[in-house]
Design a protein around this motif. Structure first.
Motif, PDB file in Angstrom:
ATOM      1  N   LEU A   1       0.826  -1.202   0.000  1.00  0.00           N
ATOM      2  CA  LEU A   1       0.000   0.000   0.000  1.00  0.00           C
ATOM      3  C   LEU A   1       0.862   1.255   0.000  1.00  0.00           C
ATOM      4  CD1 LEU A   1      -2.996  -0.804   2.358  1.00  0.00           C
ATOM      5  CD2 LEU A   1      -3.139   0.017   0.014  1.00  0.00           C
ATOM      6  N   LEU A   2       1.906   1.234   0.821  1.00  0.00           N
ATOM      7  CA  LEU A   2       2.800   2.389   0.868  1.00  0.00           C
ATOM      8  C   LEU A   2       3.493   2.583  -0.467  1.00  0.00           C
ATOM      9  CD1 LEU A   2       4.300   1.926   4.440  1.00  0.00           C
ATOM     10  CD2 LEU A   2       2.745   3.728   3.695  1.00  0.00           C
ATOM     11  N   ALA A   3       3.691   1.479  -1.189  1.00  0.00           N
ATOM     12  CA  ALA A   3       4.296   1.557  -2.515  1.00  0.00           C
ATOM     13  C   ALA A   3       3.245   1.836  -3.593  1.00  0.00           C
ATOM     14  CB  ALA A   3       5.025   0.255  -2.839  1.00  0.00           C
ATOM     15  N   ARG A   4       2.011   2.153  -3.130  1.00  0.00           N
ATOM     16  CA  ARG A   4       0.903   2.532  -4.005  1.00  0.00           C
ATOM     17  C   ARG A   4       0.468   1.383  -4.910  1.00  0.00           C
ATOM     18  NH1 ARG A   4       0.242   7.771  -3.238  1.00  0.00           N
ATOM     19  NH2 ARG A   4      -1.153   8.068  -5.007  1.00  0.00           N
ATOM     20  N   THR A   5       0.337   0.177  -4.293  1.00  0.00           N
ATOM     21  CA  THR A   5      -0.209  -0.982  -4.993  1.00  0.00           C
ATOM     22  C   THR A   5      -0.958  -1.830  -3.964  1.00  0.00           C
ATOM     23  OG1 THR A   5       0.304  -2.819  -6.469  1.00  0.00           O
ATOM     24  CG2 THR A   5       1.909  -2.343  -4.723  1.00  0.00           C
ATOM     25  N   GLY A   6      -1.371  -3.043  -4.313  1.00  0.00           N
ATOM     26  CA  GLY A   6      -2.134  -3.891  -3.408  1.00  0.00           C
ATOM     27  C   GLY A   6      -3.627  -3.828  -3.693  1.00  0.00           C
ATOM     28  N   LYS A   7      -4.397  -4.800  -3.169  1.00  0.00           N
ATOM     29  CA  LYS A   7      -5.815  -4.951  -3.492  1.00  0.00           C
ATOM     30  C   LYS A   7      -6.654  -3.706  -3.193  1.00  0.00           C
ATOM     31  CE  LYS A   7      -8.094  -8.799  -2.614  1.00  0.00           C
ATOM     32  NZ  LYS A   7      -8.856  -9.851  -1.875  1.00  0.00           N
ATOM     33  N   PRO A   8      -6.582  -3.110  -1.986  1.00  0.00           N
ATOM     34  CA  PRO A   8      -7.451  -1.953  -1.722  1.00  0.00           C
ATOM     35  C   PRO A   8      -7.234  -0.807  -2.700  1.00  0.00           C
ATOM     36  CG  PRO A   8      -6.509  -2.785   0.315  1.00  0.00           C
ATOM     37  CD  PRO A   8      -5.803  -3.475  -0.790  1.00  0.00           C
ATOM     38  N   LEU A   9      -5.967  -0.510  -2.974  1.00  0.00           N
ATOM     39  CA  LEU A   9      -5.687   0.594  -3.883  1.00  0.00           C
ATOM     40  C   LEU A   9      -6.050   0.225  -5.316  1.00  0.00           C
ATOM     41  CD1 LEU A   9      -4.652   3.464  -3.809  1.00  0.00           C
ATOM     42  CD2 LEU A   9      -2.344   2.608  -4.249  1.00  0.00           C
ATOM     43  N   ARG A  10      -5.894  -1.053  -5.660  1.00  0.00           N
ATOM     44  CA  ARG A  10      -6.281  -1.492  -7.002  1.00  0.00           C
ATOM     45  C   ARG A  10      -7.783  -1.338  -7.203  1.00  0.00           C
ATOM     46  NH1 ARG A  10      -3.906  -6.191  -7.009  1.00  0.00           N
ATOM     47  NH2 ARG A  10      -5.713  -7.394  -6.308  1.00  0.00           N
ATOM     48  N   ALA A  11      -8.575  -1.747  -6.201  1.00  0.00           N
ATOM     49  CA  ALA A  11     -10.029  -1.585  -6.302  1.00  0.00           C
ATOM     50  C   ALA A  11     -10.414  -0.111  -6.362  1.00  0.00           C
ATOM     51  CB  ALA A  11     -10.703  -2.271  -5.119  1.00  0.00           C
ATOM     52  N   TYR A  12      -9.742   0.711  -5.571  1.00  0.00           N
ATOM     53  CA  TYR A  12      -9.980   2.158  -5.557  1.00  0.00           C
ATOM     54  C   TYR A  12      -9.709   2.759  -6.939  1.00  0.00           C
ATOM     55  CZ  TYR A  12      -8.729   7.062  -4.576  1.00  0.00           C
ATOM     56  OH  TYR A  12      -8.613   8.429  -4.603  1.00  0.00           O
ATOM     57  N   ARG A  13      -8.581   2.404  -7.527  1.00  0.00           N
ATOM     58  CA  ARG A  13      -8.223   2.969  -8.838  1.00  0.00           C
ATOM     59  C   ARG A  13      -9.129   2.440  -9.940  1.00  0.00           C
ATOM     60  NH1 ARG A  13      -1.638   2.684  -8.143  1.00  0.00           N
ATOM     61  NH2 ARG A  13      -1.385   4.776  -7.232  1.00  0.00           N
ATOM     62  N   THR A  14      -9.516   1.171  -9.837  1.00  0.00           N
ATOM     63  CA  THR A  14     -10.449   0.629 -10.821  1.00  0.00           C
ATOM     64  C   THR A  14     -11.756   1.406 -10.793  1.00  0.00           C
ATOM     65  OG1 THR A  14      -9.491  -1.598 -10.683  1.00  0.00           O
ATOM     66  CG2 THR A  14     -11.736  -1.422 -11.515  1.00  0.00           C
ATOM     67  N   GLY A  15     -12.230   1.714  -9.593  1.00  0.00           N
ATOM     68  CA  GLY A  15     -13.447   2.505  -9.465  1.00  0.00           C
ATOM     69  C   GLY A  15     -13.320   3.870 -10.100  1.00  0.00           C
ATOM     70  N   LEU A  16     -12.164   4.508  -9.916  1.00  0.00           N
ATOM     71  CA  LEU A  16     -11.935   5.815 -10.528  1.00  0.00           C
ATOM     72  C   LEU A  16     -11.983   5.735 -12.049  1.00  0.00           C
ATOM     73  CD1 LEU A  16      -9.025   7.328  -8.374  1.00  0.00           C
ATOM     74  CD2 LEU A  16     -11.411   8.057  -8.404  1.00  0.00           C
ATOM     75  N   VAL A  17     -11.334   4.723 -12.603  1.00  0.00           N
ATOM     76  CA  VAL A  17     -11.298   4.561 -14.060  1.00  0.00           C
ATOM     77  C   VAL A  17     -12.698   4.309 -14.607  1.00  0.00           C
ATOM     78  CG1 VAL A  17     -10.479   3.078 -15.940  1.00  0.00           C
ATOM     79  CG2 VAL A  17      -8.902   3.773 -14.140  1.00  0.00           C
ATOM     80  N   LEU A  18     -13.429   3.402 -13.957  1.00  0.00           N
ATOM     81  CA  LEU A  18     -14.765   3.071 -14.450  1.00  0.00           C
ATOM     82  C   LEU A  18     -15.713   4.258 -14.344  1.00  0.00           C
ATOM     83  CD1 LEU A  18     -15.152  -0.542 -13.017  1.00  0.00           C
ATOM     84  CD2 LEU A  18     -14.731   0.127 -15.395  1.00  0.00           C
ATOM     85  N   ALA A  19     -15.652   4.979 -13.231  1.00  0.00           N
ATOM     86  CA  ALA A  19     -16.515   6.158 -13.074  1.00  0.00           C
ATOM     87  C   ALA A  19     -16.201   7.193 -14.142  1.00  0.00           C
ATOM     88  CB  ALA A  19     -16.340   6.747 -11.675  1.00  0.00           C
ATOM     89  N   ALA A  20     -14.917   7.374 -14.445  1.00  0.00           N
ATOM     90  CA  ALA A  20     -14.520   8.341 -15.467  1.00  0.00           C
ATOM     91  C   ALA A  20     -15.016   7.926 -16.855  1.00  0.00           C
ATOM     92  CB  ALA A  20     -12.999   8.485 -15.480  1.00  0.00           C
ATOM     93  N   ARG A  21     -15.191   6.638 -17.069  1.00  0.00           N
ATOM     94  CA  ARG A  21     -15.663   6.138 -18.360  1.00  0.00           C
ATOM     95  C   ARG A  21     -17.172   6.004 -18.423  1.00  0.00           C
ATOM     96  NH1 ARG A  21     -11.087   1.623 -20.166  1.00  0.00           N
ATOM     97  NH2 ARG A  21      -9.292   2.991 -19.874  1.00  0.00           N
ATOM     98  N   GLY A  22     -17.844   6.448 -17.387  1.00  0.00           N
ATOM     99  CA  GLY A  22     -19.293   6.469 -17.407  1.00  0.00           C
ATOM    100  C   GLY A  22     -19.965   5.189 -16.956  1.00  0.00           C
ATOM    101  N   VAL A  23     -19.184   4.243 -16.449  1.00  0.00           N
ATOM    102  CA  VAL A  23     -19.780   3.021 -15.908  1.00  0.00           C
ATOM    103  C   VAL A  23     -20.361   3.355 -14.536  1.00  0.00           C
ATOM    104  CG1 VAL A  23     -19.367   0.619 -15.240  1.00  0.00           C
ATOM    105  CG2 VAL A  23     -18.079   1.630 -17.146  1.00  0.00           C
ATOM    106  N   LEU A  24     -21.543   2.842 -14.252  1.00  0.00           N
ATOM    107  CA  LEU A  24     -22.225   3.173 -12.995  1.00  0.00           C
ATOM    108  C   LEU A  24     -21.635   2.374 -11.836  1.00  0.00           C
ATOM    109  CD1 LEU A  24     -25.920   3.436 -14.208  1.00  0.00           C
ATOM    110  CD2 LEU A  24     -24.317   5.283 -13.708  1.00  0.00           C
ATOM    111  N   VAL A  25     -20.694   3.004 -11.150  1.00  0.00           N
ATOM    112  CA  VAL A  25     -20.098   2.481  -9.925  1.00  0.00           C
ATOM    113  C   VAL A  25     -20.042   3.628  -8.927  1.00  0.00           C
ATOM    114  CG1 VAL A  25     -18.693   0.746 -11.124  1.00  0.00           C
ATOM    115  CG2 VAL A  25     -17.717   3.005 -10.647  1.00  0.00           C
ATOM    116  N   PRO A  26     -20.069   3.332  -7.618  1.00  0.00           N
ATOM    117  CA  PRO A  26     -19.880   4.410  -6.644  1.00  0.00           C
ATOM    118  C   PRO A  26     -18.494   5.030  -6.825  1.00  0.00           C
ATOM    119  CG  PRO A  26     -20.768   2.441  -5.592  1.00  0.00           C
ATOM    120  CD  PRO A  26     -20.353   2.043  -6.975  1.00  0.00           C
TER     121      PRO A  26
END
Length: 257
Positions: A73-98
């Motif tokens: 996580l400190l190295a800016r990777t790992g499951k929580p940060l991956r899920a967080y970034r995936t959400g950002l990408v999908l939201a930016a592309r108009g996919v309905l995610v929180p």
């Protein structure tokens, strides 16, 4: 003593979350149990709803991290940060995610804060509440459209069970993006598995076949996929998921496809 927070990403909301968790009790787990509406409490995850700055939010604690996971996580990777970034990408592309707001590190693990809906519920809750055929048909079509949009963005969800679909303001939102991926191999099969998982939930709920067709027709129209090819790809996943259901519960739902 107060709960300490290290912001990994999303500084503004990270500071707001840090201010919120300063209130007692000490420890994120007891704090969440007191100050959030807990909807999932498992050995690996604690999930609850709360309001911060009058914003409805969804807070997930990834519990019991190893030292390696904290370092990731400190190295800016790992499951929580991956899920967080995936959400950002999908939201930016108009996919309905929180929309994710922040990812922070705490003593008990990692917290991901996302926007939440002020009304509605997951598909299991709403089906059991029997909102009426018209609403249920809208829900089926909405799910087909949202999953098609996810796939068009190049991602698969990995677990499209009804608990992970929320219906709010006549739209379907996908939640729990821990297993969401942008697959390089077997894309068509992985997309078919997403659809198969939705179908299994529909079979478990006892959805009429005509209502399930609303879901499939909506997905096919949105994605321009070929029906016969898609159904053929879904069959191995459906057999496997039905077998798992039989092994776990001792009964097999009535197949719809």
């Amino acid at each position: 003593m107060r709960n300490k927070v290290l912001v990994i990403d999303g500084k503004r909301w990270g500071r707001r979350l840090a201010d919120a968790v300063k209130r007692p009790p000490l420890g994120i787990v007891p704090w969440m149990r007191r100050h959030t509406h807990v909807v999932k409490d498992e050995p690996a995850r604690l999930v609850g709803y709360l309001q911060i700055r009058d914003r409805h939010c969804f807070l997930k604690l990834y519990r019991r991290p190893s030292l390696l996971r904290k370092l990731l996580l400190l190295a800016r990777t790992g499951k929580p940060l991956r899920a967080y970034r995936t959400g950002l990408v999908l939201a930016a592309r108009g996919v309905l995610v929180p929309r994710p707001l922040t990812c922070v590190l705490v003593a008990e693990g990692a917290l991901v804060l996302s926007e939440s809906m002020s009304e509605g519920g997951d598909y299991c809750q709403l089906w059991n509440a029997n909102p009426g055929r018209e609403t249920l048909n809208l829900m089926m079509r909405g799910a087909g459209e949202t999953i098609a949009d996810l796939h068009a963005a190049g991602f698969t969800h990995g677990d499209c069970k009804w608990n992970n679909l929320l219906w709010s303001e006549e739209r379907c939102f996908l939640v729990d993006l821990d297993g969401a991926r942008k697959p390089r191999l077997n894309r068509a099969s992985r997309r078919a598995r997403d659809l198969a998982r939705f179908v299994i939930s529909a079979e478990e709920a006892g959805v009429p076949k005509a209502m399930l067709e609303e879901f499939l027709d909506s997905y096919l129209h949105r994605s321009a996929a070929d029906r016969e090819s898609l159904l053929r790809l879904m069959q191995p996943h459906l057999r496997k998921l039905r077998g798992r259901h039989l092994q776990r519960y001792g009964v097999e739902p009535q197949p719809l496809l």
